[in-house]
Design an enzyme around this catalytic site. Structure first.
Site, short mmCIF file in Angstrom:
data_model
loop_
_atom_site.label_atom_id
_atom_site.label_comp_id
_atom_site.label_asym_id
_atom_site.label_seq_id
_atom_site.Cartn_x
_atom_site.Cartn_y
_atom_site.Cartn_z
N ARG A 367 18.76 56.59 76.14
CA ARG A 367 19.92 55.97 76.77
C ARG A 367 20.98 57.01 77.03
O ARG A 367 21.19 57.91 76.21
CB ARG A 367 20.51 54.89 75.85
CG ARG A 367 19.56 53.74 75.61
CD ARG A 367 20.20 52.69 74.74
NE ARG A 367 19.20 51.71 74.32
CZ ARG A 367 19.41 50.77 73.42
NH1 ARG A 367 20.59 50.68 72.83
NH2 ARG A 367 18.46 49.91 73.10
N HIS A 389 9.68 42.19 67.87
CA HIS A 389 9.86 40.98 68.67
C HIS A 389 9.01 39.88 68.07
O HIS A 389 7.87 40.10 67.70
CB HIS A 389 9.48 41.23 70.13
CG HIS A 389 10.41 42.19 70.79
ND1 HIS A 389 10.12 43.53 70.94
CD2 HIS A 389 11.66 42.02 71.30
CE1 HIS A 389 11.14 44.14 71.53
NE2 HIS A 389 12.09 43.25 71.75
#
Ligand SMILES: [Zn+2]
Ligand SMILES: [Zn+2]
Length: 642
Positions: A367, A389
């Site tokens: 990022r 997840h």
């Protein structure tokens, strides 16, 4: 002028003339003793200071010394005081910018051709002392935009002029303390005598308005308290934090390095740091497998179309790196792992019977962070999320959240973090998903927190646009909070990727997706661990557990034997066989924060033993090599849990 009624929250009220100040009201409502404890007041949910005028009847709640709000008012006021002192000492050579309160203190930005020196700090502090003793009131005046502009133009204050122009308000408020008048909204202390203890801390470069193309300013950081003892405590904690700084310890303990030739914000793990990281990763993976998770590995790049479908290109682009063309198709580095896990989900037809699906990955993401924001391991450009997840049915949501909380807290505790601040963030103004789904998800989070008996604070409207979330901040040994775990319910990605499963009714349904990171990122978590333990890690994840120190060259061969025997037994051991004095080698091992030193002389060699010395300086009686290996193994099990 007509009288208005001002009442204290839950207390007295008084009639005062309209146009009188909050200070007037407080003076007529509070005893002298209470007034000395009061620095401002809460009016209609807003903090107002003594200089604020009252035009209509209202209720005031005194803000008293001891509250966080009072501390913020104090610190911002100290910034004005510091600017006053700087102006007095350096005159027109200095242009003033802005001076807000921040966590644990305040700063003020100045433009000045000469750098501020430690000697300057002393002079500024001495001048501030004089201003404190003068008990100067903070006086407020309201000017039209034109008047204010001409005033600051005449005063040669370009930054203030720009601020007023950008505000674009008809009137602006100015505060005068002593000879120094500043553009400010307030609130401030009644007068400077409330500033009982302060200290200038450091100076750093800062761009005007954070813009790298604008003026470079000098930002002086300081702090202040209502009490000298509190200041002393804080300064001690700062000194301790400096000693524990993970960048300093990272260098000294040879854990990681960051170099310009590689690029800012990109971490190179040195062998000891890599070992530390492996131990943490292994434990993390083991614990997840024991708690019903399966492990995934996914790539670092994906076709740009994937990021279109996921919405990252629309909502997250400024954090993503530029695309690269491969066979005429655009690809981009991943800022998140989620779409890949959805790709694994989509690789097969899913049934309600498989749920919950719990997939985890130590997934490295990239990022963009501004160069100025980068900070050691805490703020980097490439990092490994300890991601997971969970895909489940709506009826499983609460239990899954509980299960996540349980695992998160268990792992954090094993690493030595036992104090947490927990936040529940609810629906923001801009969001996707139906009211019904938001309510269900928020209540599932609430129920799970309650069942886990966790105290939590609600952050209204601070959820992500796609769903509510729980954040957990851990407290380190210095009492500092670090954002770690986050648990987010998501209605958005399942919709965007048209995820589905076959329900018990044989019809197709959309699964619920939960995103979860426990440590946040390995980089940051290790940074926190370094500072929490000051580099002396618990034995179970200490990169080096023991170091062998010989007394003379006569034991060289025996040392090699001991080393290989311990290595085979799984002990992380290294040796220092240099021809140096034993005391010197002991000091160095202590400096490297190695838990055990194994001292070997002729006697140990003859009896097949080692003398164990703790990093605290205590010696244990000589023990057989295999006995020491068993001792280490037992301690690892105790710390790690198995
Ligand atoms: Zn101010
Ligand atoms: Zn995710």
């Amino acid at each position: 002028m007509a009288d208005i009624t001002v009442s204290l929250k839950g207390g007295e009220s008084a009639q005062i003339a309209a146009g009188a100040t909050v200070g007037d009201a407080i003076r007529s409502l509070l005893s002298n003793r209470q007034r000395k404890q009061t620095v401002a007041a809460l009016m209609n949910g807003e903090i107002v200071d003594f200089a604020t005028t009252l035009d209509t009847s209202t209720e005031l709640e005194p803000i008293q010394i001891g509250s966080a709000q009072a501390l913020e008012v104090l610190r911002h006021s100290t910034a004005h005081l510091m600017a006053h002192a700087v102006r007095d000492l350096f005159g027109d050579d200095v242009k003033v910018a802005i001076g807000p309160a921040i966590d644990n203190g305040y700063y003020y930005d100045f433009k000045r051709s000469e750098p501020f020196t430690p000697e300057d700090f002393e002079k500024i502090e001495a001048r501030m002392e004089e201003l404190v003793r003068a008990a100067l009131p903070f006086e407020k005046s309201v000017l039209s935009e034109t008047e204010a502009l001409s005033r600051f133009k005449a005063g040669g204050e370009p930054f203030k002029v720009e601020l007023i122009e950008d505000l674009g308000e008809e009137v602006v408020s100015l505060y005068r303390v002593g000879e120094f008048t500043d553009l400010c909204r307030g609130p401030h202390l009644p007068d400077t005598s409330f500033i009982k203890a302060f200290k200038l801390l450091r100076v750093a470069g800062a761009y005007w308005r954070g813009d790298e193309k604008r003026d470079v300013l000098q930002r002086i950081y300081g702090t202040s308290f209502f009490d000298k003892k509190e200041l002393k405590k804080h300064l001690n904690a700062l000194a301790e934090a400096k000693k524990r700084d993970h960048r300093k310890l990272g260098r000294e303990l040879q854990l990681f390095t960051i170099g310009d030739e590689i690029g800012p914000g990109l971490i190179l793990w040195q062998p000891r740091g890599a070992q530390l990281r492996r131990l943490i990763e292994d434990y993390w993976k083991d614990e997840h497998c024991r708690h019903g998770y399966e492990l995934l590995y996914t790539p670092h790049i994906a076709r740009q179309d994937l990021w279109k479908t996921s919405g990252h290109l629309d909502f997250y682009q400024e954090n993503m790196y530029s695309p690269m063309a491969i066979d005429d198709v655009e690809y981009q580095l991943k800022p998140m792992n989620c779409p890949f896990h959805i790709g694994v989900y989509a690789s097969e037809r899913r049934s309600y019977r498989e749920f919950p699906i719990r997939w985890c990955e130590l997934g490295t993401v990239y990022r963009y962070e501004r160069a100025g924001a980068l900070h050691g391991l805490m703020r980097v450009r490439g990092f490994t999320q300890d991601d997971a997840h969970i895909f489940c049915r709506p009826d499983q949501l609460e239990e899954e959240i509980f299960h996540i909380l349980d695992l998160n807290l268990h792992i954090l505790r094993t690493f030595g973090f036992t104090e947490y601040d927990v936040y529940l963030s609810t629906r923001p103004e801009k969001s996707v998903g139906t009211d019904e789904n938001w309510e269900k998800a928020t209540s599932a989070l609430t129920m799970a927190l309650t069942k886990k008996q966790l105290d939590y604070e609600i952050d209204p409207g601070e959820g992500v646009f796609y769903g509510p979330k729980i954040d957990i901040k851990i407290k380190d040994q210095l009492g500092r909070s670090w954002q770690c775990s986050t648990i987010q319910v998501d209605f958005n990605l399942p919709e965007r990727f048209q995820m589905e499963y076959v329900g018990a009714d044989n019809a197709m349904h959309q699964p619920i997706m939960i995103h979860r990171a426990l440590m946040g990122s390995l980089e940051r978590f290790i940074g926190v661990l370094i500072e929490h333990y000051a580099g002396l890690f618990p034995l179970w994840f200490a990169p080096v557990q023991a170091r062998i120190l010989n007394i003379t060259d006569a034991q060289l061969e025996y040392c090699e034997e001991v080393c290989s025997q311990l290595q085979k037994a799984g002990v992380r051991v290294e040796k220092d066989l240099r021809n140096e004095k034993l005391n010197y080698k002991i000091r160095e091992a202590q400096h490297k924060k190695i838990p055990y030193m194994l001292i070997i002389g002729d006697q140990e060699k003859e009896t097949g033993t080692v003398t164990v010395r703790l990093s605290s300086g205590e010696n244990l009686p000589p023990m057989k090599v295999d006995e020491f290996a068993r001792k280490i193994a037992a301690e690892v099990v105790e710390g790690r849990g198995y």
